[in-house]
Enzyme design. Structure first.
Site, PDB file in Angstrom:
ATOM      1  N   HIS A 310      -5.860   4.838   0.056  1.00 51.01           N
ATOM      2  CA  HIS A 310      -4.926   5.039   1.164  1.00 51.01           C
ATOM      3  C   HIS A 310      -4.747   3.728   1.903  1.00 51.01           C
ATOM      4  O   HIS A 310      -5.697   2.957   2.021  1.00 51.01           O
ATOM      5  CB  HIS A 310      -5.462   6.108   2.128  1.00 51.01           C
ATOM      6  CG  HIS A 310      -4.398   6.690   2.985  1.00 51.01           C
ATOM      7  ND1 HIS A 310      -3.995   6.107   4.150  1.00 51.01           N
ATOM      8  CD2 HIS A 310      -3.634   7.787   2.815  1.00 51.01           C
ATOM      9  CE1 HIS A 310      -3.022   6.830   4.668  1.00 51.01           C
ATOM     10  NE2 HIS A 310      -2.780   7.857   3.888  1.00 51.01           N
ATOM     11  N   ASP A 368      -4.285  14.539  -1.084  1.00 50.40           N
ATOM     12  CA  ASP A 368      -3.614  15.071  -2.273  1.00 50.40           C
ATOM     13  C   ASP A 368      -4.553  15.334  -3.430  1.00 50.40           C
ATOM     14  O   ASP A 368      -4.174  15.955  -4.418  1.00 50.40           O
ATOM     15  CB  ASP A 368      -2.506  14.101  -2.724  1.00 50.40           C
ATOM     16  CG  ASP A 368      -1.371  14.118  -1.742  1.00 50.40           C
ATOM     17  OD1 ASP A 368      -1.106  15.197  -1.204  1.00 50.40           O
ATOM     18  OD2 ASP A 368      -0.778  13.060  -1.503  1.00 50.40           O
TER      19      ASP A 368
HETATM   20  N1  CMC Z   1      -6.572   3.717  -8.493  1.00 52.46           N
HETATM   21  C1  CMC Z   1      -7.013   2.509  -8.903  1.00 52.46           C
HETATM   22  N2  CMC Z   1      -6.941   1.388  -8.149  1.00 52.46           N
HETATM   23  C2  CMC Z   1      -6.389   1.497  -6.929  1.00 52.46           C
HETATM   24  C3  CMC Z   1      -5.901   2.723  -6.430  1.00 52.46           C
HETATM   25  C4  CMC Z   1      -6.018   3.872  -7.251  1.00 52.46           C
HETATM   26  N3  CMC Z   1      -5.582   5.068  -6.832  1.00 52.46           N
HETATM   27  N4  CMC Z   1      -5.401   2.548  -5.185  1.00 52.46           N
HETATM   28  C5  CMC Z   1      -5.553   1.233  -4.918  1.00 52.46           C
HETATM   29  N5  CMC Z   1      -6.170   0.597  -5.958  1.00 52.46           N
HETATM   30  C6  CMC Z   1      -6.570  -0.813  -6.015  1.00 52.46           C
HETATM   31  C7  CMC Z   1      -5.382  -1.744  -6.262  1.00 52.46           C
HETATM   32  O1  CMC Z   1      -5.178  -1.960  -7.635  1.00 52.46           O
HETATM   33  C8  CMC Z   1      -5.811  -2.971  -5.517  1.00 52.46           C
HETATM   34  O2  CMC Z   1      -6.774  -3.642  -6.318  1.00 52.46           O
HETATM   35  P1  CMC Z   1      -6.866  -5.273  -6.277  1.00 52.46           P
HETATM   36  O3  CMC Z   1      -7.245  -5.632  -4.870  1.00 52.46           O
HETATM   37  O4  CMC Z   1      -7.889  -5.611  -7.306  1.00 52.46           O
HETATM   38  O5  CMC Z   1      -5.480  -5.767  -6.651  1.00 52.46           O
HETATM   39  C9  CMC Z   1      -6.568  -2.446  -4.296  1.00 52.46           C
HETATM   40  O6  CMC Z   1      -7.066  -1.145  -4.707  1.00 52.46           O
HETATM   41  C10 CMC Z   1      -5.670  -2.263  -3.054  1.00 52.46           C
HETATM   42  O7  CMC Z   1      -4.550  -1.461  -3.427  1.00 52.46           O
HETATM   43  P2  CMC Z   1      -3.092  -1.599  -2.795  1.00 52.46           P
HETATM   44  O8  CMC Z   1      -2.100  -1.093  -3.779  1.00 52.46           O
HETATM   45  O9  CMC Z   1      -2.917  -2.986  -2.270  1.00 52.46           O
HETATM   46  O10 CMC Z   1      -3.212  -0.616  -1.557  1.00 52.46           O
HETATM   47  P3  CMC Z   1      -2.006  -0.001  -0.742  1.00 52.46           P
HETATM   48  O11 CMC Z   1      -2.505   0.212   0.635  1.00 52.46           O
HETATM   49  O12 CMC Z   1      -0.769  -0.825  -0.904  1.00 52.46           O
HETATM   50  O13 CMC Z   1      -1.723   1.398  -1.486  1.00 52.46           O
HETATM   51  C11 CMC Z   1      -1.768   3.693  -2.056  1.00 52.46           C
HETATM   52  C12 CMC Z   1      -2.130   2.630  -0.993  1.00 52.46           C
HETATM   53  C13 CMC Z   1      -2.023   5.088  -1.466  1.00 52.46           C
HETATM   54  C14 CMC Z   1      -0.263   3.584  -2.386  1.00 52.46           C
HETATM   55  C15 CMC Z   1      -2.626   3.464  -3.323  1.00 52.46           C
HETATM   56  O14 CMC Z   1      -3.995   3.588  -3.009  1.00 52.46           O
HETATM   57  C16 CMC Z   1      -2.241   4.408  -4.472  1.00 52.46           C
HETATM   58  O15 CMC Z   1      -1.322   4.116  -5.226  1.00 52.46           O
HETATM   59  N6  CMC Z   1      -2.965   5.577  -4.593  1.00 52.46           N
HETATM   60  C17 CMC Z   1      -2.619   6.564  -5.587  1.00 52.46           C
HETATM   61  C18 CMC Z   1      -1.449   7.410  -5.080  1.00 52.46           C
HETATM   62  C19 CMC Z   1      -1.883   8.383  -4.008  1.00 52.46           C
HETATM   63  O16 CMC Z   1      -2.862   9.106  -4.137  1.00 52.46           O
HETATM   64  N7  CMC Z   1      -1.060   8.463  -2.922  1.00 52.46           N
HETATM   65  C20 CMC Z   1      -1.253   9.428  -1.857  1.00 52.46           C
HETATM   66  C21 CMC Z   1      -1.572   8.816  -0.542  1.00 52.46           C
HETATM   67  S1  CMC Z   1      -2.145  10.068   0.634  1.00 52.46           S
HETATM   68  C22 CMC Z   1      -0.764  11.061   0.912  1.00 52.46           C
HETATM   69  C23 CMC Z   1       0.234  10.373   1.757  1.00 52.46           C
HETATM   70  O17 CMC Z   1      -0.064  10.078   2.917  1.00 52.46           O
HETATM   71  O18 CMC Z   1       1.349  10.150   1.271  1.00 52.46           O
END
Ligand code: CMC
Length: 433
Positions: A310, A368
């Site tokens: 998140h 989720d």
């Molecule tokens: N699985 C594997 N690696 C992950 C994941 C994941 N679900 N989420 C983040 N990472 C890694 C990412 O690859 C990155 O690694 P590195 O630093 O080595 O490059 C690091 O963690 C930081 O990730 P980010 O993409 O920069 O983080 P963000 O804040 O931009 O993204 C997120 C947040 C929710 C979009 C992401 O965690 C994700 O895609 N999660 C899966 C989708 C999900 O479950 N979404 C629902 C969110 S809760 C409901 C809502 O409020 O909408």
């Protein structure tokens, strides 16, 4: 932004020139540096793709402490609201700022209940969609179309019209979502029933058919209400910010909420519950978990563990804890508490929480992760999961939209950019290229 919130100043030096920027204190959480005069004084913009360090507004509605894993609505912790309150009371709290008295709650519930029907002509609108349309595609269209049916509540300068539009959307969203489902399975639309509460009525509109009696199970209705409560608002997330941005141009409220629905659909946001259940099904059995963990960690593989991570929570999402408990209750009721999906989910969570990759990045289960399991056990197809998220989040979008309309500092949202394209050059006729 009131002047008395000013806490101090920050000094920024750019190209040898120093500017003093006001710093405003939050009631709890990080302060902000006010950069509104930065461009005028220095000729520079700030650069923050994805808004990781940028507050776009001040707000009294919802607070998240991502480090602690805390979510407060108007100061009340989400776990207390999920356990002791119910969805319509939380709606009142979000919209008006305080918990209602008994009389206020009765009036509010009556108002919502009396607006649950859709204009009958809207049934024609549904029939224009293909049978296999995704419910979210229908939701985006039908919610946007509300402005074509309810002209008398689209004048955003009239507080009474804003109020009526708000009640209408909270009341009609379950009907819109339920009818999207009914249409996809080829069953007749079921009209709302005023003697049922909000969550039970939604289930009735989804699952009853004219040829048989359908009684909503109270445990199921309570689980539905809890899912709605847990999704009601979540601060300045992508869809809420979309609603605010759309509203900043004075667009009508139905159009703004339709924009929010569209943004929510993405798998990185509300679409994650659907994607998460699909992923759990694909994993299938506990012995295949290591393969998927390895894929999630592989930089060359776009796969991510859905329902994990998140932007704000760097600890357990407090909503996920409540949802896990609800999942157990519902699965017990339907007699599938030893379902392979729950086993895969619990084992996946255990492994991920111990794995260095996830620990280092503070990747915990989010809401989720378990909500899809609950909705699946309740009988909803995966394609309905995000539609249920949308109907639950509508109140949050509206509360934030109303707050924005009443904010004297509000201006049309217009982000700037760091231009990296070609500099000015002369047009070359096609024969000379
Ligand atoms: N699985 C594997 N690696 C992950 C994941 C994941 N679900 N989420 C983040 N990472 C890694 C990412 O690859 C990155 O690694 P590195 O630093 O080595 O490059 C690091 O963690 C930081 O990730 P980010 O993409 O920069 O983080 P963000 O804040 O931009 O993204 C997120 C947040 C929710 C979009 C992401 O965690 C994700 O895609 N999660 C899966 C989708 C999900 O479950 N979404 C629902 C969110 S809760 C409901 C809502 O409020 O909408």
């Amino acid at each position: 932004m009131s002047e008395q919130k000013q806490q101090g100043t920050a000094t920024l030096t750019v190209d040898g020139k120093s500017v003093e920027l006001p710093v405003y204190a939050a009631s709890v959480g990080p302060s902000v540096i006010d950069v509104r005069k930065l461009y005028a004084e220095t000729g520079h913009f700030t650069f923050d793709p994805g808004f990781t360090s940028t507050a776009a507004c001040d707000s009294d509605i919802t607070y998240i402490d991502g480090g602690k894993g805390e979510l407060l609505h108007r100061g009340y912790p989400i776990d207390q609201l999920a356990e002791k309150s119910h969805f319509l009371e939380v709606c009142y709290l979000l919209l008006y700022g305080e918990l209602p008295s008994k009389a206020q709650l009765t009036t509010f519930e009556k108002n919502v209940t009396e607006h649950t029907m859709l204009h009958e002509q809207m049934t024609n609108f549904y029939r224009g969609f293909r049978r296999d349309a995704h419910p979210m595609a229908i939701m985006v269209g039908v919610v946007g179309a509300l402005s074509a049916f309810y002209h008398d509540s689209t004048d955003i300068t009239d507080p009474m019209q804003r109020e009526i539009a708000s009640i209408r959307m909270i009341a009609k969203m379950p009907t819109i979502a339920a009818w999207a489902y009914k249409y996809s399975v080829g069953q007749p639309f079921v009209y709302p029933r005023n003697d049922l509460d909000y969550a039970a009525n939604f289930m009735h509109m989804c699952f009853s058919v004219p040829c048989a009696e359908y009684n909503v199970d109270p445990v199921m209705a309570q689980a539905m209400d809890r899912i709605m409560t847990l999704h009601a608002d979540h601060e300045q997330n992508a869809s809420t910010s979309t609603v605010r941005l759309a509203g900043s141009s004075d667009a009508n409220p139905f159009a703004c909420i339709a924009a929010g629905v569209a943004c929510l659909w993405g798998p990185a946001h509300g679409g994650a519950n659907e994607a998460c259940l699909n992923m759990l099904r694909e994993i299938g059995t506990v012995d295949r978990i290591p393969e998927f963990i390895a894929r999630a960690k592989d930089k060359d593989d776009p796969f991510r563990l859905m329902g994990f991570g998140h932007r704000v929570y760097k600890n357990y999402d407090p909503r996920a804890k409540v949802m896990e408990q609800t999942a157990k209750e519902v699965l017990e009721l339907v007699g599938t508490e030893d379902s392979p999906i729950l086993q895969v989910a619990q084992e996946l969570e255990k492994i991920a929480l111990e794995d260095e990759y996830f620990v280092k990045r503070s990747l915990y289960p989010n809401v989720d992760f378990y909500s899809g399991i609950v909705l699946n056990a309740m009988g909803f197809p995966t394609s309905m999961f995000t539609a249920i998220f949308a109907l639950s989040r509508t109140v949050g979008w509206i509360a934030q939209w109303k707050e924005m309309i009443g904010d004297p500092d509000q201006r049309i949202g217009r982000p700037r950019q760091l231009y990296t394209g070609a500099t000015a050059r002369d047009y070359v006729p096609v024969d000379d290229r």
